[in-house]
Design a protein around this motif. Structure first.
Motif, PDB file in Angstrom:
ATOM      1  N   TYR A  23     109.965  39.420  25.745  1.00 33.82           N
ATOM      2  CA  TYR A  23     108.995  38.614  25.008  1.00 33.82           C
ATOM      3  C   TYR A  23     109.624  37.270  24.628  1.00 33.82           C
ATOM      4  O   TYR A  23     109.008  36.213  24.779  1.00 33.82           O
ATOM      5  CB  TYR A  23     108.543  39.394  23.779  1.00 33.82           C
ATOM      6  CG  TYR A  23     107.499  38.717  22.928  1.00 33.82           C
ATOM      7  CD1 TYR A  23     106.257  38.385  23.438  1.00 33.82           C
ATOM      8  CD2 TYR A  23     107.767  38.434  21.596  1.00 33.82           C
ATOM      9  CE1 TYR A  23     105.299  37.775  22.643  1.00 33.82           C
ATOM     10  CE2 TYR A  23     106.813  37.828  20.803  1.00 33.82           C
ATOM     11  CZ  TYR A  23     105.582  37.501  21.331  1.00 33.82           C
ATOM     12  OH  TYR A  23     104.641  36.907  20.529  1.00 33.82           O
ATOM     13  N   ASN A  26     110.166  35.117  27.812  1.00 33.08           N
ATOM     14  CA  ASN A  26     108.858  34.648  28.273  1.00 33.08           C
ATOM     15  C   ASN A  26     108.336  33.525  27.372  1.00 33.08           C
ATOM     16  O   ASN A  26     107.781  32.535  27.852  1.00 33.08           O
ATOM     17  CB  ASN A  26     107.871  35.806  28.317  1.00 33.08           C
ATOM     18  CG  ASN A  26     106.609  35.463  29.072  1.00 33.08           C
ATOM     19  OD1 ASN A  26     106.609  34.675  30.003  1.00 33.08           O
ATOM     20  ND2 ASN A  26     105.518  36.074  28.662  1.00 33.08           N
ATOM     21  N   ALA A  27     108.513  33.671  26.070  1.00 26.66           N
ATOM     22  CA  ALA A  27     108.054  32.648  25.122  1.00 26.66           C
ATOM     23  C   ALA A  27     108.802  31.327  25.330  1.00 26.66           C
ATOM     24  O   ALA A  27     108.189  30.253  25.255  1.00 26.66           O
ATOM     25  CB  ALA A  27     108.241  33.138  23.686  1.00 26.66           C
ATOM     26  N   GLY A  29     110.026  30.294  28.167  1.00 28.24           N
ATOM     27  CA  GLY A  29     109.453  29.755  29.401  1.00 28.24           C
ATOM     28  C   GLY A  29     108.132  29.054  29.148  1.00 28.24           C
ATOM     29  O   GLY A  29     107.884  27.961  29.665  1.00 28.24           O
ATOM     30  N   ARG A  30     107.293  29.674  28.351  1.00 29.05           N
ATOM     31  CA  ARG A  30     105.995  29.060  28.022  1.00 29.05           C
ATOM     32  C   ARG A  30     106.191  27.786  27.202  1.00 29.05           C
ATOM     33  O   ARG A  30     105.451  26.815  27.361  1.00 29.05           O
ATOM     34  CB  ARG A  30     105.113  30.042  27.278  1.00 29.05           C
ATOM     35  CG  ARG A  30     104.583  31.110  28.191  1.00 29.05           C
ATOM     36  CD  ARG A  30     103.641  32.033  27.486  1.00 29.05           C
ATOM     37  NE  ARG A  30     103.292  33.109  28.412  1.00 29.05           N
ATOM     38  CZ  ARG A  30     102.225  33.851  28.277  1.00 29.05           C
ATOM     39  NH1 ARG A  30     101.406  33.660  27.274  1.00 29.05           N
ATOM     40  NH2 ARG A  30     101.974  34.794  29.152  1.00 29.05           N
ATOM     41  N   HIS A  33     107.044  25.064  29.550  1.00 30.16           N
ATOM     42  CA  HIS A  33     105.833  24.703  30.284  1.00 30.16           C
ATOM     43  C   HIS A  33     104.893  23.861  29.418  1.00 30.16           C
ATOM     44  O   HIS A  33     104.379  22.827  29.854  1.00 30.16           O
ATOM     45  CB  HIS A  33     105.128  25.971  30.773  1.00 30.16           C
ATOM     46  CG  HIS A  33     103.867  25.719  31.506  1.00 30.16           C
ATOM     47  ND1 HIS A  33     103.830  25.236  32.788  1.00 30.16           N
ATOM     48  CD2 HIS A  33     102.577  25.877  31.124  1.00 30.16           C
ATOM     49  CE1 HIS A  33     102.581  25.096  33.169  1.00 30.16           C
ATOM     50  NE2 HIS A  33     101.790  25.486  32.173  1.00 30.16           N
ATOM     51  N   ASP A  34     104.680  24.302  28.176  1.00 32.36           N
ATOM     52  CA  ASP A  34     103.781  23.590  27.267  1.00 32.36           C
ATOM     53  C   ASP A  34     104.323  22.209  26.903  1.00 32.36           C
ATOM     54  O   ASP A  34     103.558  21.239  26.825  1.00 32.36           O
ATOM     55  CB  ASP A  34     103.519  24.403  26.002  1.00 32.36           C
ATOM     56  CG  ASP A  34     102.699  25.661  26.262  1.00 32.36           C
ATOM     57  OD1 ASP A  34     102.116  25.781  27.364  1.00 32.36           O
ATOM     58  OD2 ASP A  34     102.659  26.526  25.368  1.00 32.36           O
ATOM     59  N   ALA A  56     110.931  26.878  33.460  1.00 27.40           N
ATOM     60  CA  ALA A  56     109.806  27.585  32.841  1.00 27.40           C
ATOM     61  C   ALA A  56     109.362  28.765  33.697  1.00 27.40           C
ATOM     62  O   ALA A  56     109.163  29.875  33.196  1.00 27.40           O
ATOM     63  CB  ALA A  56     108.634  26.622  32.616  1.00 27.40           C
ATOM     64  N   ALA A  57     109.213  28.545  34.987  1.00 28.44           N
ATOM     65  CA  ALA A  57     108.776  29.628  35.883  1.00 28.44           C
ATOM     66  C   ALA A  57     109.779  30.768  35.905  1.00 28.44           C
ATOM     67  O   ALA A  57     109.400  31.948  35.822  1.00 28.44           O
ATOM     68  CB  ALA A  57     108.547  29.081  37.290  1.00 28.44           C
ATOM     69  N   GLN A  60     109.731  32.765  32.648  1.00 28.17           N
ATOM     70  CA  GLN A  60     108.522  33.588  32.533  1.00 28.17           C
ATOM     71  C   GLN A  60     108.585  34.796  33.468  1.00 28.17           C
ATOM     72  O   GLN A  60     108.151  35.890  33.104  1.00 28.17           O
ATOM     73  CB  GLN A  60     107.283  32.753  32.793  1.00 28.17           C
ATOM     74  CG  GLN A  60     106.990  31.799  31.634  1.00 28.17           C
ATOM     75  CD  GLN A  60     105.743  30.988  31.848  1.00 28.17           C
ATOM     76  OE1 GLN A  60     105.716  30.122  32.708  1.00 28.17           O
ATOM     77  NE2 GLN A  60     104.728  31.267  31.067  1.00 28.17           N
ATOM     78  N   GLY A  63     111.208  37.175  31.839  1.00 25.55           N
ATOM     79  CA  GLY A  63     110.638  37.761  30.624  1.00 25.55           C
ATOM     80  C   GLY A  63     109.544  38.761  30.923  1.00 25.55           C
ATOM     81  O   GLY A  63     109.492  39.847  30.343  1.00 25.55           O
ATOM     82  N   GLY A  64     108.670  38.418  31.853  1.00 26.87           N
ATOM     83  CA  GLY A  64     107.595  39.331  32.234  1.00 26.87           C
ATOM     84  C   GLY A  64     108.122  40.625  32.832  1.00 26.87           C
ATOM     85  O   GLY A  64     107.627  41.714  32.526  1.00 26.87           O
TER      86      GLY A  64
END
Length: 87
Positions: A23, A26-27, A29-30, A33-34, A56-57, A60, A63-64
């Motif tokens: 988590y 992944n956060a 990474g987001r 991206h953001d 970022a990719a 994510q 993390g995923g």
């Protein structure tokens, strides 16, 4: 390591930690991206868009996968626990 050396509680705790780590990754990474989407000029001063997108990719994906594997492990533990209870 034999099954007797690992308690189901410890495995469940490890799965929970794995999910939390996924988590977190992944956060991040987001967030990359953001940030790149919201302030591309600011981000470009530090890293180019290709690098930010790749970071970022990758984060994510990792993390995923961590979260997915942790959930699969938790499901297996649930099945194991229910089978032991049925015996």
């Amino acid at each position: 390591m034999s099954r007797q050396n690992l308690s189901l509680k410890r495995i469940a705790d490890e799965a929970g930690s794995m999910h939390s780590a996924g988590y977190f990754v992944n956060a991040i990474g987001r967030l990359f991206h953001d940030l790149a989407a919201e302030a591309p000029c600011s981000v470009e001063k530090i890293l180019n868009g290709y690098t930010v997108g790749g970071i970022a990719a990758g984060l994510q994906i990792v993390g995923g996968e961590l979260m997915c594997r942790a959930e699969e492990l938790q499901d297996l533990l649930g099945k194991q626990t229910s089978e032991e209870g049925a015996v």
